[in-house]
Design a protein around this motif. Sequence first.
Motif, PDB file in Angstrom:
ATOM      1  N   VAL A  20      -4.917  -6.463   6.322  1.00  0.00           N
ATOM      2  CA  VAL A  20      -4.548  -5.943   5.001  1.00  0.00           C
ATOM      3  C   VAL A  20      -3.981  -7.100   4.191  1.00  0.00           C
ATOM      4  CG1 VAL A  20      -3.034  -4.331   3.768  1.00  0.00           C
ATOM      5  CG2 VAL A  20      -4.011  -3.682   5.989  1.00  0.00           C
ATOM      6  N   ASP A  32      -8.941  -4.652   4.310  1.00  0.00           N
ATOM      7  CA  ASP A  32      -8.338  -3.792   3.296  1.00  0.00           C
ATOM      8  C   ASP A  32      -7.858  -4.724   2.190  1.00  0.00           C
ATOM      9  OD1 ASP A  32      -6.747  -2.324   1.615  1.00  0.00           O
ATOM     10  OD2 ASP A  32      -5.877  -1.079   3.196  1.00  0.00           O
ATOM     11  N   GLY A  76     -10.727   5.057  -7.887  1.00  0.00           N
ATOM     12  CA  GLY A  76     -11.987   4.404  -7.544  1.00  0.00           C
ATOM     13  C   GLY A  76     -11.823   3.385  -6.440  1.00  0.00           C
ATOM     14  N   TYR A  96       6.031  -1.280   2.726  1.00  0.00           N
ATOM     15  CA  TYR A  96       5.784   0.136   2.892  1.00  0.00           C
ATOM     16  C   TYR A  96       6.674   0.685   3.999  1.00  0.00           C
ATOM     17  CZ  TYR A  96       1.393  -0.753   0.384  1.00  0.00           C
ATOM     18  OH  TYR A  96       0.470  -1.108  -0.552  1.00  0.00           O
ATOM     19  N   ASP A 140      -7.529   2.236  -8.085  1.00  0.00           N
ATOM     20  CA  ASP A 140      -6.662   3.339  -8.503  1.00  0.00           C
ATOM     21  C   ASP A 140      -5.839   2.909  -9.720  1.00  0.00           C
ATOM     22  OD1 ASP A 140      -4.157   2.244  -7.754  1.00  0.00           O
ATOM     23  OD2 ASP A 140      -4.159   3.216  -5.797  1.00  0.00           O
ATOM     24  N   GLY A 172     -10.118   4.000  -3.056  1.00  0.00           N
ATOM     25  CA  GLY A 172     -10.088   2.927  -2.062  1.00  0.00           C
ATOM     26  C   GLY A 172     -10.055   3.488  -0.653  1.00  0.00           C
ATOM     27  N   THR A 173      -9.384   4.604  -0.502  1.00  0.00           N
ATOM     28  CA  THR A 173      -9.321   5.257   0.807  1.00  0.00           C
ATOM     29  C   THR A 173     -10.719   5.683   1.257  1.00  0.00           C
ATOM     30  OG1 THR A 173      -7.153   6.117   0.161  1.00  0.00           O
ATOM     31  CG2 THR A 173      -8.158   7.068   2.128  1.00  0.00           C
ATOM     32  N   ALA A 228      -7.377  -3.853  -0.928  1.00  0.00           N
ATOM     33  CA  ALA A 228      -6.951  -2.993  -2.044  1.00  0.00           C
ATOM     34  C   ALA A 228      -6.041  -3.750  -3.016  1.00  0.00           C
ATOM     35  CB  ALA A 228      -6.240  -1.752  -1.514  1.00  0.00           C
ATOM     36  N   HIS A 229      -5.231  -4.691  -2.497  1.00  0.00           N
ATOM     37  CA  HIS A 229      -4.321  -5.455  -3.359  1.00  0.00           C
ATOM     38  C   HIS A 229      -4.991  -6.698  -3.933  1.00  0.00           C
ATOM     39  CE1 HIS A 229      -0.361  -4.035  -1.181  1.00  0.00           C
ATOM     40  NE2 HIS A 229      -1.177  -3.040  -1.445  1.00  0.00           N
ATOM     41  N   THR A 273       1.370  -1.289   5.957  1.00  0.00           N
ATOM     42  CA  THR A 273       0.318  -1.065   4.966  1.00  0.00           C
ATOM     43  C   THR A 273       0.501   0.332   4.410  1.00  0.00           C
ATOM     44  OG1 THR A 273      -2.085  -0.994   4.546  1.00  0.00           O
ATOM     45  CG2 THR A 273      -1.334  -0.246   6.702  1.00  0.00           C
ATOM     46  N   TYR A 274      -0.267   0.644   3.385  1.00  0.00           N
ATOM     47  CA  TYR A 274      -0.212   2.007   2.867  1.00  0.00           C
ATOM     48  C   TYR A 274      -0.853   2.941   3.888  1.00  0.00           C
ATOM     49  CZ  TYR A 274      -0.305   5.708  -0.646  1.00  0.00           C
ATOM     50  OH  TYR A 274      -0.115   6.873  -1.331  1.00  0.00           O
ATOM     51  N   ALA A 317      -2.929   5.019   3.580  1.00  0.00           N
ATOM     52  CA  ALA A 317      -4.363   5.162   3.309  1.00  0.00           C
ATOM     53  C   ALA A 317      -5.201   4.454   4.374  1.00  0.00           C
ATOM     54  CB  ALA A 317      -4.694   4.582   1.937  1.00  0.00           C
ATOM     55  N   SER A 318      -4.803   3.238   4.753  1.00  0.00           N
ATOM     56  CA  SER A 318      -5.602   2.476   5.719  1.00  0.00           C
ATOM     57  C   SER A 318      -5.643   3.200   7.062  1.00  0.00           C
ATOM     58  CB  SER A 318      -5.023   1.070   5.914  1.00  0.00           C
ATOM     59  OG  SER A 318      -4.271   0.637   4.811  1.00  0.00           O
ATOM     60  N   LYS A 332      -3.842  -0.617  -9.660  1.00  0.00           N
ATOM     61  CA  LYS A 332      -4.312  -1.821  -8.976  1.00  0.00           C
ATOM     62  C   LYS A 332      -4.729  -2.902  -9.993  1.00  0.00           C
ATOM     63  CE  LYS A 332      -3.465  -0.619  -4.760  1.00  0.00           C
ATOM     64  NZ  LYS A 332      -3.988   0.511  -4.058  1.00  0.00           N
ATOM     65  N   LEU A 355     -12.609   2.684   2.507  1.00  0.00           N
ATOM     66  CA  LEU A 355     -12.228   2.323   3.876  1.00  0.00           C
ATOM     67  C   LEU A 355     -12.819   3.310   4.886  1.00  0.00           C
ATOM     68  CD1 LEU A 355      -8.469   1.457   3.221  1.00  0.00           C
ATOM     69  CD2 LEU A 355     -10.239  -0.181   3.915  1.00  0.00           C
ATOM     70  N   SER A 378      -9.704  -1.216  -4.042  1.00  0.00           N
ATOM     71  CA  SER A 378      -9.251   0.014  -4.691  1.00  0.00           C
ATOM     72  C   SER A 378      -9.144  -0.237  -6.186  1.00  0.00           C
ATOM     73  CB  SER A 378      -7.875   0.415  -4.160  1.00  0.00           C
ATOM     74  OG  SER A 378      -7.252   1.331  -5.050  1.00  0.00           O
TER      75      SER A 378
HETATM   76  C1  LIG Z   1      -4.091   1.468  -2.864  1.00  0.00           C
HETATM   77  C2  LIG Z   1      -4.288   1.149  -1.423  1.00  0.00           C
HETATM   78  C3  LIG Z   1      -5.267   1.787  -0.639  1.00  0.00           C
HETATM   79  C4  LIG Z   1      -6.041   2.986  -1.063  1.00  0.00           C
HETATM   80  O1  LIG Z   1      -6.630   2.939  -2.267  1.00  0.00           O
HETATM   81  P1  LIG Z   1      -6.740   4.276  -3.146  1.00  0.00           P
HETATM   82  O2  LIG Z   1      -7.707   3.876  -4.199  1.00  0.00           O
HETATM   83  O3  LIG Z   1      -5.376   4.559  -3.694  1.00  0.00           O
HETATM   84  O4  LIG Z   1      -7.248   5.360  -2.281  1.00  0.00           O
HETATM   85  C5  LIG Z   1      -5.471   1.317   0.648  1.00  0.00           C
HETATM   86  N1  LIG Z   1      -4.743   0.327   1.162  1.00  0.00           N
HETATM   87  C6  LIG Z   1      -3.768  -0.281   0.456  1.00  0.00           C
HETATM   88  C7  LIG Z   1      -3.002  -1.399   1.093  1.00  0.00           C
HETATM   89  C8  LIG Z   1      -3.501   0.125  -0.850  1.00  0.00           C
HETATM   90  O5  LIG Z   1      -2.520  -0.460  -1.550  1.00  0.00           O
END
Ligand SMILES: *Cc1c(COP(=O)(O)O)cnc(C)c1O
Length: 373
Positions: free
Chosen positions: A126, A152, A188, A319, A178, A55-56, A154-155, A80-81, A83-84, A181, A59, A176
Amino acid sequence: MIRLSKSVLSEADFQAVDQVLRREFLGMGPEVREFENELATYISGDVQVVCVNTGTAALHLAAQAIGLKTGDEVLIPSLTYVASFQAIQATGATPIPCDVNLETGLLDLDSAQSKLTRNTKALMPVHYASYPGDLNSYYQFAEKHGLRVIEDAAHAFGCLYRGLRIGSFGDVVCFSFDGIKNITAGEGGAVVTKDRTVVEKVKDARLLGVQNDSEARYRGERSWSFDVVEQGWRYHMSDIMAALGRSQLKRFERDLKPVRVRMAKAYRENLSDCEQIKLFQTNPEEVVPHIMPIRIQNGKKTEVQNALKDADIQTGVHYVPNHLLSLFGSGRPRLPNSELLFGELLTLPLHPDVTETQVKKICEIIRTTLKRG
Ligand SMILES: *Cc1c(COP(=O)(O)O)cnc(C)c1O
């Protein structure tokens, strides 16, 4: 032990992966193409889907594809995580942490407004705990100020907004897959958009910038004569991952989504009369919850955390606000709502193997701990 989150695979998932393992090529091939097509069909709305390895990465490539570069600024909720934030920073652009709304945990537009500059190029809402909130208001804000939007999400895989699937409308939406998720491909991610320029750029950039290599790989081939015109990365998805993702997608509506929806509802019912606990606003009719964060408002978060730990129940914190991290501001400037929430937030176990009995037990422990003077 009750896990906070969990990869829950079925016999069908194992078999799907097993089939690919017996082929002669494990990298990116036709399986990825199929997964992308099936995702596009599921999401609908004439979107195109490009799969990547996290997911990263989705983004990051989305941010690169809309042209973000050094000097540009992106407005993003601090809650947020990481990652964003890292995905934006990877393009050279600067993530500008904004405060969040206390009721939803989502980006607060007044805070975003106060952080606009001439360099602001994009907005990254997000969908915290899978709730997109008033998504229209984010798009209106972006339009007014000439900003691109990268969601974002991802959730938020499988969620709806006003009856429309998240990803089926909007600018650029990233998911995402991962391990924990709403659906997993092992790891992925996916970039989803109607913008053909973004699609073409992401397709090339996931394969080191090799032009049109995606089309060759879909056929089980690769390009031997090619040009490269932009920075690319090794971010493509493998057929192994895609096979698992396809199998999970097939099971999503029937097996995976209903448990998440039911268990989140059970938590809400069991905790609704608990005065010291505040639950985030959501829309149970449209949201498939990835996590179950609660706010503990009487300063007893640590006690609750420890009581659950003693009962072998994992909890989490979603987070640490990113503006508190050394790389993103070390706490300056202050963002009062994000910091207040950080002190109260505790995430309870939620995954497709959680049972109603477990939810009751967890809520009972929370209740008892809070009553203890
Ligand atoms: C999981 C997540 C990501 C990143 O996804 P990955 O697949 O783990 O790289 C980005 N933003 C948020 C809010 C996430 O929970």
